[in-house]
Design an enzyme around this catalytic site. Structure first.
Site, PDB file in Angstrom:
ATOM      1  N   VAL A 157       0.830  -1.202   0.000  1.00 38.16           N
ATOM      2  CA  VAL A 157       0.000   0.000   0.000  1.00 38.16           C
ATOM      3  C   VAL A 157       0.866   1.254   0.000  1.00 38.16           C
ATOM      4  CG1 VAL A 157      -1.800   1.266   1.215  1.00 38.16           C
ATOM      5  CG2 VAL A 157      -1.796  -1.230   1.262  1.00 38.16           C
ATOM      6  N   CYS A 158       0.626   2.152  -0.979  1.00 38.03           N
ATOM      7  CA  CYS A 158       1.321   3.435  -1.095  1.00 38.03           C
ATOM      8  C   CYS A 158       2.846   3.180  -1.108  1.00 38.03           C
ATOM      9  CB  CYS A 158       0.888   4.365   0.040  1.00 38.03           C
ATOM     10  SG  CYS A 158       1.401   6.086  -0.197  1.00 38.03           S
ATOM     11  N   GLN A 159       3.594   3.774  -0.196  1.00 43.73           N
ATOM     12  CA  GLN A 159       5.035   3.525  -0.148  1.00 43.73           C
ATOM     13  C   GLN A 159       5.308   2.035   0.064  1.00 43.73           C
ATOM     14  OE1 GLN A 159       7.006   4.811   3.419  1.00 43.73           O
ATOM     15  NE2 GLN A 159       8.927   5.250   2.361  1.00 43.73           N
ATOM     16  N   GLY A 161       3.628  -0.227  -1.231  1.00 38.90           N
ATOM     17  CA  GLY A 161       3.497  -0.814  -2.560  1.00 38.90           C
ATOM     18  C   GLY A 161       4.794  -0.720  -3.338  1.00 38.90           C
ATOM     19  N   MET A 181      -1.450  -1.197  -4.291  1.00 38.90           N
ATOM     20  CA  MET A 181      -2.510  -0.207  -4.102  1.00 38.90           C
ATOM     21  C   MET A 181      -1.920   1.199  -3.995  1.00 38.90           C
ATOM     22  SD  MET A 181      -5.035  -2.025  -1.290  1.00 38.90           S
ATOM     23  CE  MET A 181      -6.393  -0.882  -1.456  1.00 38.90           C
TER      24      MET A 181
END
Length: 365
Positions: A157-159, A161, A181
């Site tokens: 997720v985000c970083q 990811g 994501m």
């Protein structure tokens, strides 16, 4: 004479009506405030991340949790969630009716999640290599041993990811399916203010002036500046929800999550800004993490790449092109009609996105 008198009477009537209207609004607002005071006085704790889980592995400040299931998982390959270092993973389990985690469990997944803990100045030299090839790999190895399997499913997720993509390029033999994501992958697009600012950030000076860490509070100020009017509108609108306990608790849980911003280890933060935001080394296959040169073409496992259409933190052009840089033949790009946070807590997240992820994993189990 009648016309001036009528005007005076009309004016007097209008003033009386305005006074009555103001009085009604004042009384309504007073009643709301009185009710809100009672609601607030009854609140003992603002709880987030309440889905039951067990601590199953720990290395220093990093913890791996496994969520409890009341029934056996219907998907045999467990899922490991790698959240960003910024903020806490509780966003995925904000409250019972707005929890991606609970939805995953209901749909048959066996779910693990990493808690990165809280950095202090003693952790200033913790690097991307430590996080990715050390802690993240340690979590993966624990799950592989526990389930006696060669490969696991990984959701970043985000970083987190970005970290997951890097990990999958270094250790492709350990990842069965990769879900990404709202993750920045191509840092060349400067559509978002965050990407523009980071390009010119003197990260060495900032870290040095803050004792070797990047303060979470300073990051929050930066995020607020990306959309300065949003915070003003948020606090203005809270008055209208003060007498609604459910809405007020939603607001307070979100505020608690936002305020809980861990500091960042200086060494890792510097490499992330310099090598990715400023030099875009990941997609150029020039990134080096520890002793590993990261080659995106090593990523051959199935990928589900999720981006948010209205994301102001990670604009779509930074996430969408992942398929251009990997060697995966089975890659699906999913557009979520919302913003960065809506991916986790929006109604569509529960009804559409979580089932999409689980069905995608089930088809490849």
């Amino acid at each position: 004479m009648k016309e001036p008198i009528n005007k005076v009477l009309n004016t007097k009537y209008m003033i009386q009506q305005q006074i009555l209207s103001l009085a009604d609004k004042y009384q309504e607002r007073t009643e709301k405030l009185a009710k809100s005071y009672h609601i607030l006085s009854e609140i003992k704790e603002i709880d987030v991340g309440t889905t039951p889980k067990d601590l199953v592995w720990k290395d220093g400040k990093i913890s791996l949790f496994r969520y409890k299931r009341s029934t056996p998982a219907t998907i045999k390959t467990p899922l490991l969630i790698c959240y960003a270092l910024v903020n806490k993973q509780d966003m995925m389990d904000l409250q019972p009716d707005r929890s991606v985690i609970r939805k995953f469990l209901d749909l048959g997944l066996d779910v693990y999640i990493i808690d990165w803990g809280y950095v202090t100045r003693a952790d200033r030299y913790t690097s991307m290599d430590d996080y990715i090839n050390g802690y993240l790999n340690g979590c993966v190895e624990y799950i592989r041993r526990t389930h006696q399997i060669e490969k696991i499913n990984l959701l970043g997720v985000c970083q987190g990811g970005t970290f997951s993509v890097i990990y999958s390029a270094i250790h492709p033999e350990k990842i069965k399916n990769l879900v990404v994501m709202v993750a920045p992958i191509d840092f060349s697009n400067k559509e978002g203010l965050l990407f523009q600012w980071s390009t010119y950030l003197n990260v060495d000076e900032i870290i040095e002036n803050n004792g070797g860490i990047m303060p979470g509070e300073l990051l929050n100020v930066g995020f607020d500046m990306l959309k300065p009017m949003s915070k003003l509108r948020k606090y203005t609108s809270v008055v209208d929800m003060m007498d609604d306990e459910d809405k007020l608790m939603n607001f307070l849980r979100m505020e608690k999550w936002v305020a809980n911003s861990p500091d960042q280890a200086g060494e890792c933060f510097k490499q992330f800004i310099k090598d990715l935001y400023q030099e875009n080394k990941l997609i150029k296959n020039e990134l080096v993490v520890g002793n590993h040169k990261v080659n995106m073409k090593n990523i051959t496992m199935p990928i589900l790449n999720i981006y948010a259409e209205a994301d102001h933190l990670v604009p779509p052009p930074c996430s969408i092109p992942l398929d251009k840089f990997v060697a995966s033949k089975d890659i699906q790009t999913y557009k979520f009609p919302g913003g960065h946070i809506g991916v986790f807590v929006g109604a569509r997240s529960q009804k559409e996105l979580a089932p999409t992820i689980v069905n995608w994993l089930k088809e490849r189990d």
